[in-house]
Design a protein around this motif. Structure first.
Motif, PDB file in Angstrom:
ATOM      1  N   ASP A  35       8.318   7.584   4.965  1.00  0.00           N
ATOM      2  CA  ASP A  35       8.109   7.800   3.623  1.00  0.00           C
ATOM      3  C   ASP A  35       6.949   6.735   3.084  1.00  0.00           C
ATOM      4  OD1 ASP A  35      10.276   9.642   2.682  1.00  0.00           O
ATOM      5  OD2 ASP A  35      11.468   8.115   3.079  1.00  0.00           O
ATOM      6  N   LEU A  36       6.770   5.647   4.151  1.00  0.00           N
ATOM      7  CA  LEU A  36       5.879   4.675   3.487  1.00  0.00           C
ATOM      8  C   LEU A  36       5.541   4.035   5.081  1.00  0.00           C
ATOM      9  CD1 LEU A  36       4.937   2.652   1.267  1.00  0.00           C
ATOM     10  CD2 LEU A  36       6.684   1.423   1.952  1.00  0.00           C
ATOM     11  N   PRO A  60       1.956   7.025   2.064  1.00  0.00           N
ATOM     12  CA  PRO A  60       1.256   5.701   1.588  1.00  0.00           C
ATOM     13  C   PRO A  60       1.358   4.700   2.724  1.00  0.00           C
ATOM     14  CG  PRO A  60       3.273   6.406   0.038  1.00  0.00           C
ATOM     15  CD  PRO A  60       3.407   7.562   1.290  1.00  0.00           C
ATOM     16  N   TRP A 106       7.549   0.068  -4.349  1.00  0.00           N
ATOM     17  CA  TRP A 106       7.327   1.129  -3.747  1.00  0.00           C
ATOM     18  C   TRP A 106       8.459   2.254  -3.761  1.00  0.00           C
ATOM     19  CZ3 TRP A 106       2.927   3.587  -2.908  1.00  0.00           C
ATOM     20  CH2 TRP A 106       1.857   2.821  -2.680  1.00  0.00           C
ATOM     21  N   LEU A 114       6.936   8.709  -4.758  1.00  0.00           N
ATOM     22  CA  LEU A 114       6.412   9.036  -3.432  1.00  0.00           C
ATOM     23  C   LEU A 114       6.152  10.803  -3.475  1.00  0.00           C
ATOM     24  CD1 LEU A 114       8.297   6.924  -1.155  1.00  0.00           C
ATOM     25  CD2 LEU A 114       5.896   6.297  -2.013  1.00  0.00           C
TER      26      LEU A 114
END
Length: 164
Positions: A76-77, A106, A151, A157
């Motif tokens: 996800d990150l 991201p 975040w 997201l």
């Protein structure tokens, strides 16, 4: 209502983790920084699975689900150090943001470099944020926890598979 349930089950079947578990890829070759990052996430409030690779080549294999990483989840990150062995962070960022299937993930550059050219180049390569690692361990943990909260609590997201 039936259509809504259908969509929900399709979304949960795509991702092996629960919807509340964040999948985070840390690309970091410094064992001390890996330990501090793990500690910060352990103290945080966000359920997460922190996956760690120690160089840029491994990061690309993880992201493309190749070799030892065939069954890993899509992050996800991504937390990306710039100064990495084999394939450096800028090369990873360039390849990642050039891939239509991966570019929506991201990427936060988390590095010790304070050089203006590194900051400029990272944003030119479409990094989503650039953070300089504090030298003090407590400040380092606070920095990680602050961006974790931002975040995963504030930012929305992109869903998996979204292509820009």
């Amino acid at each position: 209502m039936y259509g809504h349930q259908d969509t929900h089950s399709a979304m949960t079947s795509r991702r092996p983790s629960t919807p509340t578990t964040a999948q985070i890829l840390l690309v970091e070759d410094n064992p001390g920084d890996v330990r501090l990052t793990k500690e910060a996430f352990k103290q945080g409030r966000i359920e997460n699975d922190l996956h760690v690779v120690s160089d840029g080549t491994e990061a690309l294999e993880f992201l493309h689900q190749r070799n030892d990483y065939e069954d890993v989840p899509r992050p996800d990150l991504i937390l990306l150090d710039l100064n990495l062995p084999r394939t450096d962070g800028e090369e990873v960022l360039e390849e990642l943001k050039g891939d239509s299937e991966l570019r929506s993930i991201p990427v936060i550059v988390l590095t010790s470099s304070r050089a203006e050219e590194d900051v400029a180049k990272s944003y030119e390569l479409h990094a989503n944020a650039y953070l300089t690692k504090p030298v003090d361990p407590d400040e380092f943990i606070e920095t990680v926890r602050a961006f974790e909260k931002f975040w995963f609590s504030v930012v929305r997201l992109p869903p998996e598979g979204d292509q820009l």
